[in-house]
Design an enzyme around this catalytic site. Structure first.
Site, PDB file in Angstrom:
ATOM      1  N   GLU A   1       0.827  -1.198   0.000  1.00 32.27           N
ATOM      2  CA  GLU A   1       0.000   0.000   0.000  1.00 32.27           C
ATOM      3  C   GLU A   1       0.872   1.262   0.000  1.00 32.27           C
ATOM      4  OE1 GLU A   1      -3.492   1.954   2.870  1.00 32.27           O
ATOM      5  OE2 GLU A   1      -2.089   0.463   3.670  1.00 32.27           O
TER       6      GLU A   1
ATOM      7  N   LYS B   1      -9.500   2.504  -3.067  1.00 32.10           N
ATOM      8  CA  LYS B   1      -9.982   1.972  -1.795  1.00 32.10           C
ATOM      9  C   LYS B   1     -11.391   2.482  -1.544  1.00 32.10           C
ATOM     10  CE  LYS B   1      -8.539   1.470   3.052  1.00 32.10           C
ATOM     11  NZ  LYS B   1      -7.525   1.859   4.064  1.00 32.10           N
TER      12      LYS B   1
ATOM     13  N   CYS C   1      -5.375  -2.508   2.615  1.00 29.52           N
ATOM     14  CA  CYS C   1      -5.290  -2.406   4.066  1.00 29.52           C
ATOM     15  C   CYS C   1      -6.433  -3.168   4.727  1.00 29.52           C
ATOM     16  CB  CYS C   1      -5.250  -0.941   4.484  1.00 29.52           C
ATOM     17  SG  CYS C   1      -4.843  -0.677   6.220  1.00 29.52           S
TER      18      CYS C   1
END
Length: 527
Positions: free
Chosen positions: A284, A348, A401
């Protein structure tokens, strides 16, 4: 045992709160990296006995439930404080700016999450009865609370109780049948069963049921682990890069080139074994700048990659700045081909509140509050998730994540997915239980979906997990290096997730029905 239970039932005031708090804190030892699930066979019976004594003078229904709610809240506060204290590390990365938020992160988050366990105990107390009925009631209450924790207030189902029953792959396989909804309820049902030792009522029935459930849990795991995984005849060679970049340098403009050079050098190192990787995976936000500002970086990546290779890299993505409008920023993964072109991107969707964006931003701004952790800007959520087509034809579904901890989120687009990809930067939390807990939850997603999973983390834990949750290979915490692996792609039931979710709900409401029936029967029974 009866004497001990009686003393716990009669506790009052601060002694009752402290006992509940300590019981919850003890239960955290059942989670990764400790995996000592036997502590739950102590914590949950203590909670049952505390709830036996959670009574009040006759009043309105809400007031009658307040002692049970308070007991559950103290249990939850101990559990989440002991299990999530490491979140405070994120606000200390730039302590000069964010140290003020440390109490909110370390104490505030556990206090809020404890409300769910307060609710669990209040719901259980509604249908409380003697004997095994109250064990079923607690299983229903916690199963319901853990399910609500997956989506209420943006959701944060970290360290759900069901994970305590799945410390190793042998004990992970049941989740493929009943999902996390069922595992949470069943785990509490078994963990709380020793409470029957105090009164002997329904003891033989409880011991028999617990033994049968544990035997089935182990036996199914053994059979499933020893059954061959049905491959589709294709393999995907992957290289996972773990750069172990210090977060204090992450957004330092003076060292960005050095960071990027480190990523290139690791990615281009000679193969450890086997064929050239078809997929190279970076963690990430591993690209330390915007590609719109550094087109030369794409040229360098084109020089790095060969035909048939795809790089999936975590990167910040910018929109709108070139048009003169307000810029929008996204936490993304981008797919880059051998020509150095960005061929796909996925943003995301599930952002971290107060870390990546501020909910009710205008309200908090009036109090002078901004995001609580170090980072370049507030982010926008993406619009949709889709699998990324790799150069060899395989399709990888990316999760950034903590998106990987949400079972329902991971179920999206499984019908057109060959492999799950998780990129993260757990360096925020140092070498604490946090990264180990995060990796464990990613493991369980592989078992739930029946798909292999590959994971790249900045400082660890990076690894390859097979569809049964077995770790094929992994890099240790804080190591810098690459992991090369060949991942067999599999045939799997594309509807598996929804099937086990239904099964889990059936189990949850079965416990609710049993508890309600026994509770009602006890109330109607003549004295």
């Amino acid at each position: 045992m009866e004497r001990l239970a009686g003393r716990i039932i009669l506790l009052w005031g601060w002694r009752r709160a402290l006992t509940a708090f300590l019981a919850g804190a003890l239960a955290v030892l059942s989670q990764a990296p400790f995996d000592f699930f036997a502590v739950c066979l102590v914590s949950f019976p203590v909670l049952v006995w505390l709830l036996d004594g959670a009574t009040s003078a006759p009043a309105g229904p809400m007031r009658r439930l307040m002692p049970a709610f308070a007991t559950g809240w103290w249990f939850g506060f101990g559990y989440f404080l002991a299990g999530l204290w490491w979140i405070g590390g994120a606000v200390l990365v730039e302590a000069d700016s964010f140290a003020w938020a440390l109490p909110l992160a370390v104490v505030g988050i556990p206090a809020l999450l404890a409300l769910f366990y307060g609710l669990a105990c209040a719901v259980a107390r509604l249908v409380w009865s003697d004997g095994i009925g109250r064990i079923a009631a607690l299983a229903f209450g916690f199963g319901l609370a853990e399910w609500l924790r997956t989506f209420l207030f943006t959701g944060f189902p970290w360290n759900a109780i069901g994970y305590a029953a799945m410390p190793i792959p042998l004990l992970m396989q049941s989740v493929s049948v009943v999902g996390m909804i069922g595992m949470n309820a069943l785990a509490v049902f078994v963990f709380a069963m020793p409470a029957l030792l105090a009164s002997q009522r329904h003891l033989r029935l409880g011991v028999t049921l617990a033994a049968l459930l544990m035997a089935a849990h182990v036996a199914f795991g053994y059979v499933r682990l020893n059954a061959p995984v049905e491959a589709n005849g294709e393999n995907l060679s992957v290289r996972i890069v773990q750069p172990s970049i210090d977060l204090s340098e992450k957004w330092d403009a003076e060292v960005r080139d050095r960071i990027f050079r480190t990523m290139l050098d690791l990615s281009g190192a000679p193969e450890q074994e086997g064929a050239r990787p078809q997929l190279i995976l970076w963690p990430e936000t591993s690209v330390p700048f915007f590609f719109t500002e550094r087109p030369d970086a794409l040229v360098a990546l084109g020089d790095l990659l060969h035909d048939g290779q795809t790089l999936i890299a975590g990167a910040m993505r910018e929109e709108g700045a070139s048009t003169g409008s307000d810029a929008r920023y996204y936490n993304s993964v981008v797919a880059i081909d051998a020509a150095g072109e960005i061929v796909d991107a996925v943003d995301k969707l599930h952002l971290v509140p107060f870390g990546e964006y501020i909910p009710f931003a205008d309200l908090f701004a009036s109090f002078g509050l901004s995001q609580f952790v170090a980072g370049p800007m507030n982010l926008e959520p993406g619009n949709e998730r889709h699998p990324i087509a790799l150069a060899g034809g395989a399709k990888a579904l990316p999760f950034i994540c903590y998106e990987i901890i949400f079972p329902a989120l991971v179920a999206v687009d499984l019908a057109s997915t060959d492999i799950i990809v998780n990129v993260t930067n757990d360096a925020w939390f140092g070498d604490t239980p946090g990264p180990y807990q995060h990796f464990r939850q990613a493991q369980i997603r592989a078992v739930e979906t029946g798909l292999p999973l590959i994971r790249a983390a900045n400082t660890g834990i990076s690894g390859v997990v097979d569809p049964r949750g077995r770790i094929v290979d992994a890099l240790s915490m804080n190591a810098r290096g690459v992991l090369d692996a060949v991942v067999p792609l599999v045939r799997q039931d594309k509807q598996m997730f929804w099937k086990h979710s239904v099964n889990g709900l059936v189990i949850l409401f079965f416990f609710g029905a049993i508890a309600a029936g026994l509770g009602l029967g006890q109330r109607l029974r003549p004295n």
